[in-house]
Write a protein that holds these residues in place. Sequence first.
Motif: not given
Length: 116
Positions: A73-95
């Motif tokens: 939830a910290e700002p830097g991590s939250a921004a990266l998480l939002d970016g990955l979430r956006e990637s997941a909306r446009t195609g598959p993401v494998t962690l």
Amino acid sequence: MSVRVRRVHEPPEPDDGLRVLVDRRWPHGMAEDAAEIDEWPRTLTPSAELREWYHAGEGDYAEFRHRYEAELAEPGSAALLDGLRESARTGPVTLLTASKNPRHSHAAVLAALLST
């Protein structure tokens, strides 16, 4: 939205989509070219303190998850998480993780957060 967790030592599959290594350290015994990693956001991994606490057996998975979500939830991590979430909306993401138990790892916490 398609987010899944796999062990990094498993061979890549055509439907993996964006392959994201979610471990702080490079997987032991894994050649960089064999992993076929697209992204490696180290700041999304649990802090060293949290990782050591959890692996020392001082707490259970539920408490680990709670503490890790607070770190994310910290700002830097939250921004990266939002970016990955956006990637997941446009195609598959494998962690990808080297964890021997991916279902009870930080990768599972990330996958759940990305799927919301």
